[in-house]
Design a protein around this motif. Structure first.
Motif, PDB file in Angstrom:
ATOM      1  N   ALA A  62     -78.213 -14.313  -2.887  1.00 19.60           N
ATOM      2  CA  ALA A  62     -77.073 -13.824  -3.008  1.00 19.60           C
ATOM      3  C   ALA A  62     -75.919 -14.767  -2.972  1.00 19.60           C
ATOM      4  CB  ALA A  62     -76.753 -13.389  -1.295  1.00 19.60           C
ATOM      5  N   TRP A  63     -75.026 -14.478  -4.054  1.00 22.91           N
ATOM      6  CA  TRP A  63     -73.923 -15.624  -4.395  1.00 22.91           C
ATOM      7  C   TRP A  63     -72.678 -15.511  -3.382  1.00 22.91           C
ATOM      8  CZ3 TRP A  63     -69.051 -15.531  -7.039  1.00 22.91           C
ATOM      9  CH2 TRP A  63     -68.796 -16.786  -7.666  1.00 22.91           C
ATOM     10  N   ILE A  64     -72.701 -16.252  -2.920  1.00 24.23           N
ATOM     11  CA  ILE A  64     -71.519 -16.241  -1.527  1.00 24.23           C
ATOM     12  C   ILE A  64     -70.783 -17.563  -1.662  1.00 24.23           C
ATOM     13  CG2 ILE A  64     -70.613 -15.843   0.492  1.00 24.23           C
ATOM     14  CD1 ILE A  64     -73.205 -13.969   0.781  1.00 24.23           C
ATOM     15  N   PRO A  65     -69.562 -17.876  -2.448  1.00 22.25           N
ATOM     16  CA  PRO A  65     -69.054 -19.144  -2.413  1.00 22.25           C
ATOM     17  C   PRO A  65     -68.366 -19.454  -1.090  1.00 22.25           C
ATOM     18  CG  PRO A  65     -68.091 -17.770  -4.443  1.00 22.25           C
ATOM     19  CD  PRO A  65     -68.949 -16.851  -3.384  1.00 22.25           C
ATOM     20  N   ASN A  66     -68.100 -20.808  -0.689  1.00 24.64           N
ATOM     21  CA  ASN A  66     -67.530 -21.008   0.334  1.00 24.64           C
ATOM     22  C   ASN A  66     -68.300 -20.569   1.608  1.00 24.64           C
ATOM     23  OD1 ASN A  66     -65.379 -22.894   1.390  1.00 24.64           O
ATOM     24  ND2 ASN A  66     -64.044 -21.118   2.083  1.00 24.64           N
ATOM     25  N   ASN A  67     -69.410 -20.364   1.630  1.00 23.54           N
ATOM     26  CA  ASN A  67     -70.336 -19.963   2.876  1.00 23.54           C
ATOM     27  C   ASN A  67     -70.447 -21.181   3.751  1.00 23.54           C
ATOM     28  OD1 ASN A  67     -73.205 -20.881   2.294  1.00 23.54           O
ATOM     29  ND2 ASN A  67     -72.497 -20.098   0.509  1.00 23.54           N
ATOM     30  N   ARG A  68     -70.612 -20.675   5.112  1.00 23.12           N
ATOM     31  CA  ARG A  68     -70.830 -22.068   5.944  1.00 23.12           C
ATOM     32  C   ARG A  68     -72.048 -22.680   5.758  1.00 23.12           C
ATOM     33  NH1 ARG A  68     -71.433 -18.606  11.962  1.00 23.12           N
ATOM     34  NH2 ARG A  68     -73.629 -17.929  11.626  1.00 23.12           N
ATOM     35  N   LEU A  69     -72.985 -22.017   5.295  1.00 22.79           N
ATOM     36  CA  LEU A  69     -74.512 -22.562   5.190  1.00 22.79           C
ATOM     37  C   LEU A  69     -74.062 -23.971   4.269  1.00 22.79           C
ATOM     38  CD1 LEU A  69     -76.692 -19.581   4.920  1.00 22.79           C
ATOM     39  CD2 LEU A  69     -76.274 -21.102   6.806  1.00 22.79           C
ATOM     40  N   MET A  70     -73.381 -23.575   3.147  1.00 29.59           N
ATOM     41  CA  MET A  70     -73.188 -24.807   2.120  1.00 29.59           C
ATOM     42  C   MET A  70     -72.345 -25.760   2.809  1.00 29.59           C
ATOM     43  SD  MET A  70     -70.535 -22.950  -0.691  1.00 29.59           S
ATOM     44  CE  MET A  70     -70.659 -24.492  -1.702  1.00 29.59           C
ATOM     45  N   GLN A  71     -71.334 -25.629   3.645  1.00 38.68           N
ATOM     46  CA  GLN A  71     -70.861 -26.539   4.348  1.00 38.68           C
ATOM     47  C   GLN A  71     -71.560 -27.402   5.206  1.00 38.68           C
ATOM     48  OE1 GLN A  71     -67.184 -24.757   5.905  1.00 38.68           O
ATOM     49  NE2 GLN A  71     -66.951 -23.403   3.919  1.00 38.68           N
ATOM     50  N   ALA A  72     -72.331 -26.761   5.941  1.00 37.11           N
ATOM     51  CA  ALA A  72     -73.340 -27.358   6.839  1.00 37.11           C
ATOM     52  C   ALA A  72     -74.428 -28.283   6.063  1.00 37.11           C
ATOM     53  CB  ALA A  72     -73.953 -26.359   7.810  1.00 37.11           C
ATOM     54  N   ALA A  73     -74.454 -27.832   4.938  1.00 35.74           N
ATOM     55  CA  ALA A  73     -75.505 -28.883   4.091  1.00 35.74           C
ATOM     56  C   ALA A  73     -74.873 -29.958   3.361  1.00 35.74           C
ATOM     57  CB  ALA A  73     -76.210 -27.836   2.950  1.00 35.74           C
ATOM     58  N   GLY A  74     -73.628 -29.921   3.438  1.00 33.10           N
ATOM     59  CA  GLY A  74     -72.952 -31.223   3.041  1.00 33.10           C
ATOM     60  C   GLY A  74     -72.051 -30.967   1.679  1.00 33.10           C
ATOM     61  N   PHE A  75     -71.911 -29.623   1.442  1.00 38.33           N
ATOM     62  CA  PHE A  75     -70.910 -29.297   0.195  1.00 38.33           C
ATOM     63  C   PHE A  75     -69.733 -29.279   0.697  1.00 38.33           C
ATOM     64  CE2 PHE A  75     -74.926 -27.492  -1.118  1.00 38.33           C
ATOM     65  CZ  PHE A  75     -75.201 -27.866  -2.398  1.00 38.33           C
ATOM     66  N   ALA A  76     -68.763 -29.697  -0.045  1.00 37.87           N
ATOM     67  CA  ALA A  76     -67.227 -29.646   0.025  1.00 37.87           C
ATOM     68  C   ALA A  76     -66.732 -28.306   0.073  1.00 37.87           C
ATOM     69  CB  ALA A  76     -66.477 -30.389  -1.096  1.00 37.87           C
ATOM     70  N   PRO A  77     -65.642 -27.963   1.009  1.00 32.97           N
ATOM     71  CA  PRO A  77     -64.981 -26.735   1.038  1.00 32.97           C
ATOM     72  C   PRO A  77     -64.908 -26.227  -0.536  1.00 32.97           C
ATOM     73  CG  PRO A  77     -64.007 -28.055   2.629  1.00 32.97           C
ATOM     74  CD  PRO A  77     -64.847 -28.918   1.721  1.00 32.97           C
ATOM     75  N   ASP A  78     -64.949 -24.841  -0.541  1.00 36.40           N
ATOM     76  CA  ASP A  78     -65.239 -24.214  -2.089  1.00 36.40           C
ATOM     77  C   ASP A  78     -64.177 -23.133  -2.210  1.00 36.40           C
ATOM     78  OD1 ASP A  78     -66.903 -24.321  -4.246  1.00 36.40           O
ATOM     79  OD2 ASP A  78     -67.721 -22.334  -3.596  1.00 36.40           O
ATOM     80  N   ALA A  79     -63.293 -23.014  -1.441  1.00 27.97           N
ATOM     81  CA  ALA A  79     -62.403 -21.918  -1.797  1.00 27.97           C
ATOM     82  C   ALA A  79     -61.598 -21.745  -3.182  1.00 27.97           C
ATOM     83  CB  ALA A  79     -61.521 -21.548  -0.523  1.00 27.97           C
ATOM     84  N   GLU A  80     -61.255 -23.026  -3.371  1.00 24.72           N
ATOM     85  CA  GLU A  80     -60.300 -23.392  -4.327  1.00 24.72           C
ATOM     86  C   GLU A  80     -60.775 -22.982  -5.654  1.00 24.72           C
ATOM     87  OE1 GLU A  80     -57.390 -26.236  -4.083  1.00 24.72           O
ATOM     88  OE2 GLU A  80     -56.706 -25.823  -1.934  1.00 24.72           O
ATOM     89  N   ALA A  81     -61.778 -23.829  -5.652  1.00 26.52           N
ATOM     90  CA  ALA A  81     -62.832 -23.912  -6.685  1.00 26.52           C
ATOM     91  C   ALA A  81     -63.359 -22.700  -7.274  1.00 26.52           C
ATOM     92  CB  ALA A  81     -63.778 -24.894  -6.763  1.00 26.52           C
ATOM     93  N   LEU A 120     -80.889 -14.115   7.452  1.00 25.04           N
ATOM     94  CA  LEU A 120     -81.018 -15.631   7.308  1.00 25.04           C
ATOM     95  C   LEU A 120     -80.993 -15.952   5.810  1.00 25.04           C
ATOM     96  CD1 LEU A 120     -83.272 -16.715  10.391  1.00 25.04           C
ATOM     97  CD2 LEU A 120     -80.783 -16.424  10.288  1.00 25.04           C
ATOM     98  N   PHE A 121     -80.194 -17.022   5.472  1.00 25.78           N
ATOM     99  CA  PHE A 121     -80.318 -17.536   3.833  1.00 25.78           C
ATOM    100  C   PHE A 121     -80.323 -19.017   4.437  1.00 25.78           C
ATOM    101  CE2 PHE A 121     -78.422 -13.390   3.499  1.00 25.78           C
ATOM    102  CZ  PHE A 121     -79.210 -12.955   2.220  1.00 25.78           C
ATOM    103  N   ARG A 122     -80.644 -19.939   3.192  1.00 33.70           N
ATOM    104  CA  ARG A 122     -80.340 -21.143   2.836  1.00 33.70           C
ATOM    105  C   ARG A 122     -79.711 -21.581   1.530  1.00 33.70           C
ATOM    106  NH1 ARG A 122     -86.092 -21.633   4.033  1.00 33.70           N
ATOM    107  NH2 ARG A 122     -87.224 -21.321   1.884  1.00 33.70           N
ATOM    108  N   PRO A 123     -78.898 -22.496   1.390  1.00 39.71           N
ATOM    109  CA  PRO A 123     -78.110 -22.778  -0.111  1.00 39.71           C
ATOM    110  C   PRO A 123     -79.275 -23.274  -1.039  1.00 39.71           C
ATOM    111  CG  PRO A 123     -77.323 -24.246   1.586  1.00 39.71           C
ATOM    112  CD  PRO A 123     -78.314 -23.318   2.481  1.00 39.71           C
ATOM    113  N   TYR A 124     -79.170 -22.813  -2.092  1.00 40.96           N
ATOM    114  CA  TYR A 124     -80.019 -23.727  -3.222  1.00 40.96           C
ATOM    115  C   TYR A 124     -78.976 -24.639  -3.363  1.00 40.96           C
ATOM    116  CZ  TYR A 124     -83.233 -19.756  -4.502  1.00 40.96           C
ATOM    117  OH  TYR A 124     -83.948 -18.855  -4.473  1.00 40.96           O
ATOM    118  N   ARG A 125     -79.647 -26.020  -3.362  1.00 38.44           N
ATOM    119  CA  ARG A 125     -78.808 -27.343  -3.719  1.00 38.44           C
ATOM    120  C   ARG A 125     -78.439 -27.436  -5.064  1.00 38.44           C
ATOM    121  NH1 ARG A 125     -77.869 -30.731   0.313  1.00 38.44           N
ATOM    122  NH2 ARG A 125     -78.659 -30.431   2.246  1.00 38.44           N
TER     123      ARG A 125
END
Length: 316
Positions: A62-81, A120-125
């Motif tokens: 599933a392609w979901i920008p700015n999801n909370r899982l990526m933020q929990a994994a250490g990625f920066a907030p993603d909405a603007e990008a 449940l999902f997990r982000p691909y780093r």
């Protein structure tokens, strides 16, 4: 709670529900699950003899920008990008409102289904966006991988789950993720990978004593199984081999569907509406030749049971 398709109310006796959903891929089951969580009565009708559609044979990403899982994994907030990326990618101005709504609501959807239904999902780093040269493209985090699911939780429904593509399995039906495959390739040089491989193999051998294939599900098979399980335990009804031929109208509004089930005609009324998620378009040569470019591929993993469902339904 034991899940048994033979114990649910028959389609012939059903008569009326709040919502009818056509198709059991990720879109259809997500619609059915969401409606069930909101307290609606739901019937999901699948033309194929098995559940899952193309999703069951896919990676299930599933392609979901700015999801909370990526933020929990250490990625920066993603909405603007993500906004910049889709602005560059989708040049059709008529679609702007739709993709802007997607950016707002897709992360909320992911969080809601995780919290209320354990989807449940997990982000691909490391999973670059397809058009990685565009402004706002990301190298990872937006693509989400389904968490593995134990098919035994489906009870009798496990036998009605569509099988994955053979290329995504090993040893007669054992599924492994892409990351696991990369580790296991080097098992002879890694004790940890060897132990991991042995655990997976032992689990699979135990499964084969009772089941036709492994019950450790990953990728699209895991996503469908998890959505199906959640839909069933929240009261949704699912019927396979249900061939819908027409959408029924009453005073200009959608009122239900009609078709054939078990070689007998049926009619099912819908108080709230009908969701068309049947797919099948890529498997219909007539439709693809009419609506797609001439270089469109001649083969597709889409189910032939639902050919032309979305476009070809009769209105009555």
């Amino acid at each position: 709670m034991r899940l048994d398709p033979s114990k649910q109310q028959s389609l012939a006796e059903l008569g009326e529900v709040d919502l009818i959903v056509l198709g059991t891929g990720a879109a259809g089951l997500t619609a059915a699950l969401t409606a069930s969580l909101e307290g609606l009565s739901v019937a999901v009708l699948e033309a194929a003899p098995v559940v899952g559609g193309t999703t069951a044979r896919s990676s299930g990403t599933a392609w979901i920008p700015n999801n909370r899982l990526m933020q929990a994994a250490g990625f920066a907030p993603d909405a603007e990008a993500a906004h910049a990326y889709l602005s560059s990618l989708i040049t059709n101005t008529d679609a702007r409102e739709a993709w802007q709504a997607f950016l707002v609501h897709a992360p909320k959807m992911q969080a809601d289904l995780e919290d209320r239904a354990e989807i449940l999902f997990r982000p691909y780093r490391s999973a670059p966006d397809y058009q990685s040269d565009l402004e706002g493209a990301a190298s990872g985090g937006r693509a989400l991988e389904p968490i593995e699911f134990d098919g035994r939780r489906l009870d009798s429904w496990f036998d009605m789950l569509a099988e994955p593509m053979r290329e995504l399995t090993v040893l007669g039906g054992m599924m492994i993720t892409r990351a696991e495959a990369q580790r296991l390739i080097h098992a002879e040089r890694s004790p940890a990978a060897m132990v991991e491989g042995l655990k997976l193999l032992l689990r699979h051998l135990r499964d084969r004593l009772r089941f036709r294939r492994g019950t450790r599900l990953v990728m699209g098979n895991a996503l469908v199984a998890r959505l199906l399980h959640a839909t069933l335990i929240h009261g949704g009804l699912v019927f396979t081999n249900a061939h819908v031929r027409e959408i029924e109208l009453t005073e200009g509004r959608v009122a239900g569907v009609g078709g054939v089930y078990g070689e007998r005609p049926f009619s099912l009324a819908a108080r709230a509406g009908v969701v068309l998620a049947g797919g099948g378009f890529p498997a219909d040569p007539e439709m693809t030749s009419r609506y797609l470019p001439t270089l469109a591929p001649g083969h597709s993993p889409a189910s032939p049971f639902a050919r032309g469902t979305t476009i070809g339904l009769g209105i009555k």
